[in-house]
Scaffold this active site. Structure first.
Site, PDB file in Angstrom:
ATOM      1  N   SER A  11     -13.531  80.154  20.645  1.00 26.60           N
ATOM      2  CA  SER A  11     -12.304  80.156  20.132  1.00 26.60           C
ATOM      3  C   SER A  11     -12.107  81.742  19.116  1.00 26.60           C
ATOM      4  O   SER A  11     -10.945  81.909  18.816  1.00 26.60           O
ATOM      5  CB  SER A  11     -12.345  78.976  18.927  1.00 26.60           C
ATOM      6  OG  SER A  11     -13.372  79.263  17.826  1.00 26.60           O
ATOM      7  N   GLY A  12     -13.259  82.295  19.272  1.00 30.49           N
ATOM      8  CA  GLY A  12     -13.004  83.552  18.377  1.00 30.49           C
ATOM      9  C   GLY A  12     -12.599  84.584  19.573  1.00 30.49           C
ATOM     10  O   GLY A  12     -12.027  84.340  20.579  1.00 30.49           O
ATOM     11  N   THR A  14     -13.748  87.640  20.797  1.00 30.95           N
ATOM     12  CA  THR A  14     -14.344  88.076  22.094  1.00 30.95           C
ATOM     13  C   THR A  14     -14.664  86.977  23.188  1.00 30.95           C
ATOM     14  O   THR A  14     -14.553  87.150  24.255  1.00 30.95           O
ATOM     15  CB  THR A  14     -15.870  88.568  21.927  1.00 30.95           C
ATOM     16  OG1 THR A  14     -16.573  87.612  21.041  1.00 30.95           O
ATOM     17  CG2 THR A  14     -15.696  89.925  20.941  1.00 30.95           C
ATOM     18  N   CYS A 148     -18.976  97.933  19.868  1.00 29.25           N
ATOM     19  CA  CYS A 148     -17.757  98.514  20.203  1.00 29.25           C
ATOM     20  C   CYS A 148     -17.979  99.927  19.712  1.00 29.25           C
ATOM     21  O   CYS A 148     -17.868 101.027  20.663  1.00 29.25           O
ATOM     22  CB  CYS A 148     -16.484  97.938  19.675  1.00 29.25           C
ATOM     23  SG  CYS A 148     -16.657  97.600  18.155  1.00 29.25           S
ATOM     24  N   ASN A 314     -11.714  97.813  21.898  1.00 28.42           N
ATOM     25  CA  ASN A 314     -13.069  97.530  21.253  1.00 28.42           C
ATOM     26  C   ASN A 314     -13.352  95.872  21.875  1.00 28.42           C
ATOM     27  O   ASN A 314     -14.475  95.665  22.083  1.00 28.42           O
ATOM     28  CB  ASN A 314     -13.100  97.347  19.834  1.00 28.42           C
ATOM     29  CG  ASN A 314     -11.731  96.554  19.318  1.00 28.42           C
ATOM     30  OD1 ASN A 314     -10.665  96.818  19.685  1.00 28.42           O
ATOM     31  ND2 ASN A 314     -12.001  95.425  18.590  1.00 28.42           N
TER      32      ASN A 314
END
Ligand SMILES: NC(=O)c1ccc[n+]([C@@H]2O[C@H](COP(=O)([O-])OP(=O)(O)OC[C@H]3O[C@@H](n4cnc5c(N)ncnc54)[C@H](OP(=O)(O)O)[C@@H]3O)[C@@H](O)[C@H]2O)c1
Length: 347
Positions: A11-12, A14, A148, A314
């Protein structure tokens, strides 16, 4: 050949980016995606661009089942904390956190302020940047995707350190980065830059990615890099400006040749250096959604300084895109599978 993959922490930021790439990947079947907050809900509730692209629903992490490749997109410390469980879920694991990037536990302690909870695992992981470790990644089963800021810096600097033309301890790198670097679950509440538009300084010294950059560039701790990070008014993107002091004067043509020799066959690296026009140097906004790293440079005519500028998205080359490129390399698939998007312009 199709492999089943699952994503923990989907759910984040990345995790969502990885899902966006993997639902269209020709060799992948996405088996499960986890979220505690969104358990049982459709994935588009967290990632609205996936509406209609997949019928997947989030499951809670304790419902995780075995799969071929497990991706971990968790906050710092969580992958090593629950490693015993995750390890049993898949023979191959790709971790996007910083937990397994450093091979030296002393360096980990210096930069992360505590001893590594599982130092026994550090040698098991390969660093995820294909451009500097393709041979090792072909044989890898466990991958630690690079940070990143570190990715943008390493790709810009690597050819110079490989060729031995850079002074080993004098390189200064300033990275300007977008707010998505901080993740979706930022604890900064209403002051989060995405919502407030605030521009502020971030980390002038002692940034944790310093250790990764030095590890990637230096043999046996010989390289020292001086890194500063500033968050700027940008959602996606990282732009690294590196000041490299050369051992001896070399011409711009020779620098070109160095970069060409190193990156000639790389599908995701472009040298951007034009004499005219508005797009003379790398610009992260043009790379949003792509796995590309653009690199430019300029020789200071008044000194032995070379300025190297490198740009990435990123969340792509700096996280999910790099993870998919590493997956492709491990599995022996074309490196560009699932990653062939072109950037947006205007954006
Ligand atoms: N953002 C970037 O540009 C970037 C770039 C490179 C690397 N990274 C690294 O990638 C990792 C993930 O970053 P992110 O930006 O995606 O963070 P994020 O947006 O905050 O997402 C973290 C995810 O982990 C889940 N989660 C949190 N604690 C958990 C736990 N104990 N067990 C299971 N799930 C848990 C959260 O979902 P639920 O609460 O719903 O379960 C959420 O989906 C971090 O380690 C970060 O340093 C980020």
């Amino acid at each position: 050949m199709t492999v089943s993959i699952s994503i923990v922490g989907a759910s984040g930021f990345t995790g969502g980016e990885l899902l966006r790439l993997l639902v269209r990947h020709p060799n992948v079947n996405v088996h499960q995606v986890t979220s505690r907050q969104y358990a049982q809900k459709a994935v588009y509730r967290a990632h609205p661009t996936l509406r209609g692209a997949t019928d997947l629903r989030f499951v809670p992490p304790d419902a995780l089942e075995p799969c071929d490749v497990l991706f971990l997109c968790l906050p710092h410390g969580e992958s090593s904390k629950d490693w015993t469980r995750y390890e049993r879920m898949a023979p191959r694991v790709i971790d996007l956190s910083a937990d397994f990037r450093l091979t030296d536990e002393k360096q980990y302690e210096t930069y992360y302020g505590q001893p590594h909870p599982r130092p026994d695992l550090l040698q098991r992981f390969e660093y995820g940047l294909v451009e500097i470790g393709r041979e090792r990644l072909v044989r890898a089963t466990h991958v630690a995707v690079g940070g990143c800021n570190a990715t943008a810096s390493i790709l810009g600097l690597y050819p110079l350190f490989e060729a031995g033309v850079a002074q080993l301890t004098r390189t200064v790198v300033e990275v300007k980065v977008g707010s998505s670097e901080g993740g979706a679950m930022s604890t900064e509440g209403s002051h989060h830059p995405i919502r407030s538009g605030v521009v502020r300084s971030y980390k002038p010294t002692s940034h944790r990615h310093t250790a990764e950059i030095e590890q990637a560039l230096g043999m046996h701790g010989a390289v020292q890099v001086h890194l500063s990070i500033t968050s700027v008014e940008l959602v996606r993107g990282a732009l690294a400006t590196a000041h490299v002091f050369l051992n001896e004067p070399i011409s711009e043509k020779d620098v070109w040749q160095l970069y060409r020799n190193c990156y000639m066959h790389e599908p995701f690296i472009r040298i951007v250096k034009e004499r005219q026009g508005p797009y003379r140097y790398p610009e992260p906004k043009l790379l949003a959604g792509t796995n590309i790293c653009d690199i430019g440079f300029e020789r200071d005519p008044q000194s032995n300084r070379l300025v190297v500028i490198s740009a990435i998205d990123n969340m792509m080359k700096g996280a999910a895109g790099q993870a998919v490129q590493a997956l492709n390399t491990m599995m022996g698939w074309p490196e560009t599978a699932g990653l062939d998007s072109i950037g947006l312009h205007p954006s």
